[in-house]
Design a protein around this motif. Sequence first.
Motif, PDB file in Angstrom:
ATOM      1  N   GLN A 171      10.109 -47.643  51.465  1.00 29.31           N
ATOM      2  CA  GLN A 171      10.241 -47.558  49.997  1.00 29.31           C
ATOM      3  C   GLN A 171      11.369 -48.456  49.480  1.00 29.31           C
ATOM      4  N   THR A 172      12.500 -48.458  50.211  1.00 23.13           N
ATOM      5  CA  THR A 172      13.634 -49.274  49.778  1.00 23.13           C
ATOM      6  C   THR A 172      13.265 -50.760  49.836  1.00 23.13           C
ATOM      7  N   LEU A 173      12.599 -51.153  50.915  1.00 20.41           N
ATOM      8  CA  LEU A 173      12.226 -52.567  51.037  1.00 20.41           C
ATOM      9  C   LEU A 173      11.240 -52.961  49.942  1.00 20.41           C
ATOM     10  N   ALA A 174      10.317 -52.044  49.618  1.00 18.94           N
ATOM     11  CA  ALA A 174       9.350 -52.335  48.545  1.00 18.94           C
ATOM     12  C   ALA A 174      10.109 -52.548  47.236  1.00 18.94           C
ATOM     13  N   MET A 225       8.038 -43.864  41.013  1.00 14.13           N
ATOM     14  CA  MET A 225       7.466 -45.102  40.487  1.00 14.13           C
ATOM     15  C   MET A 225       6.534 -45.671  41.557  1.00 14.13           C
ATOM     16  N   TYR A 226       5.850 -46.742  41.235  1.00 11.48           N
ATOM     17  CA  TYR A 226       4.851 -47.274  42.152  1.00 11.48           C
ATOM     18  C   TYR A 226       5.045 -48.774  42.317  1.00 11.48           C
ATOM     19  N   GLU A 227       4.660 -49.253  43.517  1.00 13.81           N
ATOM     20  CA  GLU A 227       4.687 -50.693  43.745  1.00 13.81           C
ATOM     21  C   GLU A 227       3.311 -51.108  44.243  1.00 13.81           C
ATOM     22  N   ILE A 228       2.788 -52.196  43.662  1.00 15.79           N
ATOM     23  CA  ILE A 228       1.431 -52.629  44.035  1.00 15.79           C
ATOM     24  C   ILE A 228       1.532 -53.479  45.301  1.00 15.79           C
ATOM     25  N   GLN A 229       0.895 -52.983  46.361  1.00 13.96           N
ATOM     26  CA  GLN A 229       0.958 -53.698  47.643  1.00 13.96           C
ATOM     27  C   GLN A 229      -0.241 -54.633  47.808  1.00 13.96           C
ATOM     28  N   GLY A 230      -1.302 -54.364  47.059  1.00 11.94           N
ATOM     29  CA  GLY A 230      -2.473 -55.225  47.143  1.00 11.94           C
ATOM     30  C   GLY A 230      -3.413 -54.935  45.988  1.00 11.94           C
ATOM     31  N   GLY A 231      -4.107 -55.948  45.469  1.00  9.00           N
ATOM     32  CA  GLY A 231      -5.039 -55.750  44.357  1.00  9.00           C
ATOM     33  C   GLY A 231      -4.326 -55.778  43.012  1.00  9.00           C
ATOM     34  N   PHE A 256       5.228 -50.234  38.528  1.00  8.49           N
ATOM     35  CA  PHE A 256       4.934 -49.517  37.287  1.00  8.49           C
ATOM     36  C   PHE A 256       5.427 -48.080  37.428  1.00  8.49           C
ATOM     37  N   GLY A 257       5.582 -47.431  36.293  1.00  9.71           N
ATOM     38  CA  GLY A 257       6.065 -46.045  36.298  1.00  9.71           C
ATOM     39  C   GLY A 257       7.568 -45.946  36.499  1.00  9.71           C
ATOM     40  N   GLU A 258       8.277 -47.097  36.365  1.00 10.05           N
ATOM     41  CA  GLU A 258       9.720 -47.089  36.653  1.00 10.05           C
ATOM     42  C   GLU A 258      10.539 -46.311  35.613  1.00 10.05           C
ATOM     43  N   ASP A 277       9.707 -42.530  45.753  1.00 14.02           N
ATOM     44  CA  ASP A 277      10.240 -41.267  45.233  1.00 14.02           C
ATOM     45  C   ASP A 277      11.519 -41.468  44.436  1.00 14.02           C
ATOM     46  N   LYS A 278      11.603 -40.724  43.334  1.00 12.40           N
ATOM     47  CA  LYS A 278      12.768 -40.800  42.453  1.00 12.40           C
ATOM     48  C   LYS A 278      14.061 -40.454  43.209  1.00 12.40           C
TER      49      LYS A 278
END
Lengths: 451, 128
Positions: free
Chosen positions: A76-79, B31-37, B61-63, B88-89
């Motif tokens: 998560q941190t790296l992301a 929050m979320y991170e887009i890894q693909g797509g 997104f969702g930050e 996770d927050k």
Amino acid sequence: MNNSNTTEKYKLKDGSRVAVIGGGPSGTFFSYFLLNMAERIDLKLHVDIYDSRDFSSDGPPGCNMCGGIISESLVQTLATEGIDLPPTVVQRGIESYMLHMDAGSVQIKTPTQEKRIGAIYRGAGPRGIKETQWESFDGYLLGLAKDKGAHVIKGRLEKVIWKNGLPEIQMKGGTPLTYDLLGIAAGVNTSALKLFEDLKQGYTPPKTTKTFICEYYFGRETIEKTLGNSMHTFLLDLPRLEFAAIIPKGDYVTTCMLGKDIDKDLVQAFLTRPEVKRCMPKDWKWDEYVCQCMPRMNTKGSSQPFMDRTIFIGDCAVSRLYKDGIGAAYRTAKAAVSAVVFEGVSAESFKEFSWPAYKKLEKDNKIGKIIFFAVGLIQKIPLMRRAILKMITTEQNRDDHPKRMSVVLWDMFTGSAPYRTIFFRMFHPFFLASFIWNIVSSIRIFRRRKS
Amino acid sequence: MKKKSKDSGYLGNTYKDGEYIVRQGEPGNCMYEIQGGKVVVFRSEGADEIQLAELPKGEFFGEMAIFEHGVRSASVRAVGEARVLTIDKKILLRRITQDPTLAFRILEKMSHRIRELDTEIAKLKSTV
Ligand SMILES: Cc1cc2nc3c(=O)[nH]c(=O)nc-3n(C[C@H](O)[C@H](O)[C@H](O)COP(=O)(O)OP(=O)(O)OC[C@H]3O[C@@H](n4cnc5c(N)ncnc54)[C@H](O)[C@@H]3O)c2cc1C
């Protein structure tokens, strides 16, 4: 005036030269974040990373000898930092842990039902690997540092001296080169640390212990049928064994044993246990591994991992006890970078601005030692093991049940939380009450069965 | 709702085309991170859906949920198959407390979005 002159003398400027010894996680994280941070403040640095390994090779020449689990918090941190681990690097996303004991086995599912733990290979894979679709983790990180502008040079450090107040290094067969800063990220499985100890400027290498890793070829189908996407861990009454895990990867399975000076007898004692055989394929033979090694692991950090113009990062400085060493490499690299970019490269700066983050890891390891001692005691008492199994089984079977033991073990095995957090969870009155209740009911079940 | 990826090496969750990842009005603690797509961010105003952005791989997104307590201000759906990692927050805030430079990239992205909004507002004002 004098003081500010000294401070200025130790600040990096445009064109300053930095040598990083070691292209493992700590060396590449340090180089990547150093160039990243320098770019933010328009500082132009020249960074050379030296490593003798070729991470595209299979077997020992390309391998940095490790279980290859990237913890949930590090993923998560790296992301967040913009470093994604692509499926070409992650050989398997881990979604659960299987805990094996003599009393039985139980699955601990990820609290979020999401694959956020990665199983990777540090090099191209075990000796003689047939697949080529995966990339080495260390090679991938090195590529990111290269994209940021670092120069990656194949070479082994052989000599260090100080000349006109600057470090001068020499690689095997190379000419002496002067730098403004050395980032030492050579790990603990190297003779290079002795070169720095011999300088008598205060650096002492960390204390280490011998560990064991071996790789088996099972093929993907067999892995799906037997180990699946779970990491398999063991709570066994085996003296000197602190932690053992079996980790499924692409077509291979890594077995990893950590503890006090693991030797061949202990390896055999573990691999021939019925709890281990239970999760392996039927025709599996414990001594038919394709690759094995006994690397050393950091168990107590260096008491002074810095000198003027030299900062030690990762394993050769401090790490986390028995878990998340790659996460510790990331943290020490970030703490080192902040001091280098904003405060200067004197021993004073490192002591004031990097050392507190390093010390925090060491302090947490002390709590970790207490936890492992407590777990060691529990491992010895069958009744306790049965109580743990009962408590987790109840928690995992009922969605509404608080997951006290599951969370403690999850964090311990995954490296997702500091030992301090785990300690407070373990000594929470609700946890203790629930554990005692499970011990009592295990006694009752045992007596009933006996009668 | 969440589909596990068939490929063993993927991290995060895989969402099918049109599947909701975040719903407007719901409380958020990650929050979320887009890894693909790709994903599409949109607001529902009555029966209308107003598209706010289409985000590719590498974007967050969702930050807002990390720094505020409110509910989700917009919905997010996968466009085609999208692979998304949840952050996770609690983990993130703890790490930011230990290492504030971790927040730089989030701030950079947010600042970039404010810049884009400024341009949009300027365009809207000039047409009114
Ligand atoms: C059995 C075992 C299992 C482990 N499992 C895990 C796990 O599952 N997850 C996890 O997070 N951590 C794990 N660790 C810990 C992890 O491997 C280390 O913490 C991590 O590799 C430290 O990274 P590093 O960059 O500091 O050192 P290293 O990874 O050791 O890298 C050091 C680099 O320096 C280079 N080098 C050394 N000497 C020289 C020289 N003289 N000149 C030039 N280059 C040199 C080496 O070639 C190497 O590439 C495990 C460790 C062991 C021993």
